[in-house]
Design a protein around this motif. Sequence first.
Motif, PDB file in Angstrom:
ATOM      1  N   PRO A  19       0.774  -1.238   0.000  1.00 30.04           N
ATOM      2  CA  PRO A  19       0.000   0.000   0.000  1.00 30.04           C
ATOM      3  C   PRO A  19       0.811   1.297   0.000  1.00 30.04           C
ATOM      4  CG  PRO A  19      -0.221  -1.144   2.091  1.00 30.04           C
ATOM      5  CD  PRO A  19       0.665  -1.982   1.253  1.00 30.04           C
ATOM      6  N   SER A  20       2.110   1.244   0.266  1.00 28.01           N
ATOM      7  CA  SER A  20       2.888   2.501   0.216  1.00 28.01           C
ATOM      8  C   SER A  20       4.358   2.197  -0.057  1.00 28.01           C
ATOM      9  CB  SER A  20       2.780   3.263   1.546  1.00 28.01           C
ATOM     10  OG  SER A  20       3.487   2.548   2.546  1.00 28.01           O
ATOM     11  N   ARG A  21       5.067   3.206  -0.574  1.00 26.71           N
ATOM     12  CA  ARG A  21       6.492   3.013  -0.865  1.00 26.71           C
ATOM     13  C   ARG A  21       7.307   2.833   0.413  1.00 26.71           C
ATOM     14  NH1 ARG A  21       7.823   2.850  -5.839  1.00 26.71           N
ATOM     15  NH2 ARG A  21      10.019   2.676  -5.351  1.00 26.71           N
ATOM     16  N   SER A  22       6.738   3.277   1.543  1.00 24.69           N
ATOM     17  CA  SER A  22       7.445   3.115   2.830  1.00 24.69           C
ATOM     18  C   SER A  22       7.782   1.660   3.110  1.00 24.69           C
ATOM     19  CB  SER A  22       6.562   3.587   3.984  1.00 24.69           C
ATOM     20  OG  SER A  22       6.462   4.955   3.981  1.00 24.69           O
ATOM     21  N   THR A  23       7.052   0.768   2.473  1.00 29.86           N
ATOM     22  CA  THR A  23       7.291  -0.668   2.682  1.00 29.86           C
ATOM     23  C   THR A  23       8.746  -1.027   2.426  1.00 29.86           C
ATOM     24  OG1 THR A  23       6.230  -2.807   2.298  1.00 29.86           O
ATOM     25  CG2 THR A  23       6.768  -1.543   0.314  1.00 29.86           C
ATOM     26  N   GLY A  68      -0.147   1.216   5.506  1.00 26.32           N
ATOM     27  CA  GLY A  68       0.093  -0.199   5.793  1.00 26.32           C
ATOM     28  C   GLY A  68       1.325  -0.815   5.142  1.00 26.32           C
ATOM     29  N   GLY A  69       2.251   0.019   4.665  1.00 25.89           N
ATOM     30  CA  GLY A  69       3.450  -0.519   4.001  1.00 25.89           C
ATOM     31  C   GLY A  69       4.297  -1.400   4.915  1.00 25.89           C
ATOM     32  N   TRP A  70       4.431  -0.994   6.164  1.00 22.79           N
ATOM     33  CA  TRP A  70       5.243  -1.805   7.096  1.00 22.79           C
ATOM     34  C   TRP A  70       4.459  -3.051   7.514  1.00 22.79           C
ATOM     35  CZ3 TRP A  70       9.211   0.764  10.851  1.00 22.79           C
ATOM     36  CH2 TRP A  70      10.007   1.657  10.127  1.00 22.79           C
ATOM     37  N   THR A  71       3.167  -2.838   7.779  1.00 22.09           N
ATOM     38  CA  THR A  71       2.318  -3.989   8.131  1.00 22.09           C
ATOM     39  C   THR A  71       2.376  -5.026   7.015  1.00 22.09           C
ATOM     40  OG1 THR A  71       0.863  -2.716   9.574  1.00 22.09           O
ATOM     41  CG2 THR A  71      -0.107  -4.651   8.552  1.00 22.09           C
ATOM     42  N   VAL A 129      -1.744   0.391  14.474  1.00 23.97           N
ATOM     43  CA  VAL A 129      -2.257   1.501  15.294  1.00 23.97           C
ATOM     44  C   VAL A 129      -2.083   2.821  14.536  1.00 23.97           C
ATOM     45  CG1 VAL A 129      -2.062   2.660  17.529  1.00 23.97           C
ATOM     46  CG2 VAL A 129      -1.542   0.212  17.341  1.00 23.97           C
ATOM     47  N   ASP A 130      -3.177   3.477  14.226  1.00 27.63           N
ATOM     48  CA  ASP A 130      -3.117   4.738  13.472  1.00 27.63           C
ATOM     49  C   ASP A 130      -4.539   5.255  13.288  1.00 27.63           C
ATOM     50  OD1 ASP A 130      -2.720   6.724  11.333  1.00 27.63           O
ATOM     51  OD2 ASP A 130      -0.818   5.722  10.929  1.00 27.63           O
ATOM     52  N   ASN A 131      -4.697   6.578  13.337  1.00 25.35           N
ATOM     53  CA  ASN A 131      -6.033   7.153  13.093  1.00 25.35           C
ATOM     54  C   ASN A 131      -6.423   7.145  11.621  1.00 25.35           C
ATOM     55  OD1 ASN A 131      -7.352   7.900  15.482  1.00 25.35           O
ATOM     56  ND2 ASN A 131      -5.724   9.418  15.835  1.00 25.35           N
ATOM     57  N   GLU A 191      -6.011   4.563  17.348  1.00 29.04           N
ATOM     58  CA  GLU A 191      -5.626   5.106  18.666  1.00 29.04           C
ATOM     59  C   GLU A 191      -4.299   5.845  18.576  1.00 29.04           C
ATOM     60  OE1 GLU A 191      -5.835   2.360  21.948  1.00 29.04           O
ATOM     61  OE2 GLU A 191      -7.433   1.221  20.963  1.00 29.04           O
ATOM     62  N   ASP A 192      -3.982   6.537  19.665  1.00 26.48           N
ATOM     63  CA  ASP A 192      -2.706   7.257  19.735  1.00 26.48           C
ATOM     64  C   ASP A 192      -1.576   6.257  20.027  1.00 26.48           C
ATOM     65  OD1 ASP A 192      -0.552   8.850  20.218  1.00 26.48           O
ATOM     66  OD2 ASP A 192      -1.471   9.977  21.868  1.00 26.48           O
ATOM     67  N   GLY A 193      -0.576   6.259  19.181  1.00 25.53           N
ATOM     68  CA  GLY A 193       0.545   5.336  19.345  1.00 25.53           C
ATOM     69  C   GLY A 193       1.308   5.544  20.653  1.00 25.53           C
ATOM     70  N   PHE A 194       1.209   6.707  21.232  1.00 28.17           N
ATOM     71  CA  PHE A 194       1.969   6.976  22.462  1.00 28.17           C
ATOM     72  C   PHE A 194       1.298   6.399  23.703  1.00 28.17           C
ATOM     73  CE2 PHE A 194       4.053   9.858  19.629  1.00 28.17           C
ATOM     74  CZ  PHE A 194       5.378   9.745  20.017  1.00 28.17           C
ATOM     75  N   CYS A 224       7.652   1.020  14.373  1.00 24.91           N
ATOM     76  CA  CYS A 224       7.091   2.358  14.536  1.00 24.91           C
ATOM     77  C   CYS A 224       7.645   3.292  13.463  1.00 24.91           C
ATOM     78  CB  CYS A 224       7.451   2.888  15.929  1.00 24.91           C
ATOM     79  SG  CYS A 224       6.999   4.607  16.173  1.00 24.91           S
ATOM     80  N   ASP A 225       6.738   3.916  12.724  1.00 29.27           N
ATOM     81  CA  ASP A 225       7.135   4.847  11.656  1.00 29.27           C
ATOM     82  C   ASP A 225       6.377   6.174  11.829  1.00 29.27           C
ATOM     83  OD1 ASP A 225       8.384   5.653   9.286  1.00 29.27           O
ATOM     84  OD2 ASP A 225       6.872   4.752   7.994  1.00 29.27           O
ATOM     85  N   MET A 226       6.036   6.520  13.090  1.00 31.31           N
ATOM     86  CA  MET A 226       5.292   7.768  13.341  1.00 31.31           C
ATOM     87  C   MET A 226       6.216   8.968  13.094  1.00 31.31           C
ATOM     88  SD  MET A 226       2.987   7.067  16.731  1.00 31.31           S
ATOM     89  CE  MET A 226       4.292   6.651  17.874  1.00 31.31           C
TER      90      MET A 226
HETATM   91  C1  LIG Z   1       5.092   7.878   7.515  1.00 31.46           C
HETATM   92  S1  LIG Z   1       3.462   7.456   7.860  1.00 31.46           S
HETATM   93  C2  LIG Z   1       3.575   5.740   8.098  1.00 31.46           C
HETATM   94  C3  LIG Z   1       3.656   4.960   6.847  1.00 31.46           C
HETATM   95  C4  LIG Z   1       3.558   3.473   7.098  1.00 31.46           C
HETATM   96  N1  LIG Z   1       4.717   2.979   7.858  1.00 31.46           N
HETATM   97  C5  LIG Z   1       3.489   2.709   5.801  1.00 31.46           C
HETATM   98  O1  LIG Z   1       4.437   1.991   5.509  1.00 31.46           O
HETATM   99  O2  LIG Z   1       2.481   2.819   5.107  1.00 31.46           O
HETATM  100  C6  LIG Z   1       3.230   8.038   9.478  1.00 31.46           C
HETATM  101  C7  LIG Z   1       1.918   7.646  10.094  1.00 31.46           C
HETATM  102  O3  LIG Z   1       2.002   7.899  11.486  1.00 31.46           O
HETATM  103  C8  LIG Z   1       0.714   8.236  11.944  1.00 31.46           C
HETATM  104  N2  LIG Z   1       0.858   8.880  13.243  1.00 31.46           N
HETATM  105  C9  LIG Z   1       1.478  10.045  13.540  1.00 31.46           C
HETATM  106  N3  LIG Z   1       1.386  10.300  14.866  1.00 31.46           N
HETATM  107  C10 LIG Z   1       0.704   9.251  15.400  1.00 31.46           C
HETATM  108  C11 LIG Z   1       0.285   8.926  16.708  1.00 31.46           C
HETATM  109  N4  LIG Z   1       0.575   9.716  17.750  1.00 31.46           N
HETATM  110  N5  LIG Z   1      -0.387   7.777  16.896  1.00 31.46           N
HETATM  111  C12 LIG Z   1      -0.664   6.946  15.873  1.00 31.46           C
HETATM  112  N6  LIG Z   1      -0.303   7.221  14.595  1.00 31.46           N
HETATM  113  C13 LIG Z   1       0.369   8.356  14.369  1.00 31.46           C
HETATM  114  C14 LIG Z   1       0.148   9.110  10.831  1.00 31.46           C
HETATM  115  O4  LIG Z   1      -1.271   9.086  10.879  1.00 31.46           O
HETATM  116  C15 LIG Z   1       0.710   8.440   9.578  1.00 31.46           C
HETATM  117  O5  LIG Z   1      -0.217   7.546   9.003  1.00 31.46           O
END
Ligand SMILES: C[S@@+](CC[C@H](N)C(=O)[O-])C[C@H]1O[C@@H](n2cnc3c(N)ncnc32)[C@H](O)[C@@H]1O
Length: 359
Positions: free
Chosen positions: A185-189, A223-226, A239-241, A259-262, A276-278
């Motif tokens: 789903p994303s290049r981050s994968t 979802g690239g990492w997932t 975990v992500d909004n 939810e909030d990742g923190f 974690c890629d936040m």
């Molecule tokens: C760089 S993107 C992640 C890309 C993802 N790793 C992928 O491969 O598709 C950063 C993500 O972190 C999420 N994010 C930022 N702060 C967050 C927090 N406090 N809790 C949960 N997600 C958060 C954003 O909503 C965003 O979707």
Amino acid sequence: MTSLLAYCRSGYEADTAKELADLTAQHNVFGYPLFKPNQGFVEFPLYEPPSEAIKAKQFELKKTVFPRQLSWVFAQLSELESSDRISPILEAVAAQAVKFGAVWVEYPDTDDGKELAKFCRKFAVPLRQALRKQDYLSKKEALKQPVLHVFFTAFTTCKLAISYPQTRSPFELGVCRLKFPASAPSRSTLKLEEAILTMLDERERQYVFRPGARAVDLGACPGGWTYQLVTREMYVEAVDNGAIDEALMATGQVAHFAEDGFTYKPQQQKVDLLVCDMIEQPDRVAKLMGDWLVTDRALHAIFNLKLPMKQRYETVSMALLSLKARLAKLNDSFSMTARHLYHDRDEVTVTVIRQSQYF
Ligand SMILES: C[S@@+](CC[C@H](N)C(=O)[O-])C[C@H]1O[C@@H](n2cnc3c(N)ncnc32)[C@H](O)[C@@H]1O
């Protein structure tokens, strides 16, 4: 004068230079950095070079953050004639009395450097033949032997350098190219894939990414990492909004928590792997990772630290130092590596793998 040569991403020369200064000082050798902004490499001449044994074993690329490749320059050739660039190279190589296992004709990973790419690819063919004829190069590629780097910075100028199997990147230009998986789903994968392939050893890869293992992905969307975890048959709490890729949800291996990742806590007491890629302050992310590892909520962690515009080497060093200090108080030991990967942008990837009793 021998110098250490580091390729790096364009724009990261100053960070690489600071790191080389620390690295060489750790090995009691001293020099100074030479670089221009955005040239994609740093050269570090040394007043007294280390022994061959130390060069071959102790300057491990894997333990550095910003260099993509490390090699040792033994000759600088300039004013090369387009009619015969090979003879001066052979002459300089002859003085080394080393049999190389491969020759890599390289160029800086910059816009200017790309103009040299086609020439370098073509030039490699006759150069290889000439080196073999003189018996300076093995008949077949042998990457367990030293590699000769012929690093062109212009059509008339190149540096000749040597790298060693235990310390170098196995990739030409230090670049691990990966094919983007069509269903990701994303290049981050590619960031996580590169980290899995290049930062872990085989034993760690097998153990951490085993089918059925449980993972939490903080900042998971889209979802690239997932995706990387799911394709390795792991179960993931994402975990992500944001919105997560539907095909990933359809695998039945992913549960999405908006939810909030923190503040998120895992569904069961502990997971095998936290990723974690936040996009957040590096010190906040490093602290969060430490919280999970110290309280045994996660056995291992892989995460990205997003870098500020300035003081990037210092920022990474501080974040890792405080995490290391926390982990050092535990009974377990951890192997921690941080690398500015080819697929990373203004960020570095960190792997923290718990060692004792798990292998
Ligand atoms: C760089 S993107 C992640 C890309 C993802 N790793 C992928 O491969 O598709 C950063 C993500 O972190 C999420 N994010 C930022 N702060 C967050 C927090 N406090 N809790 C949960 N997600 C958060 C954003 O909503 C965003 O979707």
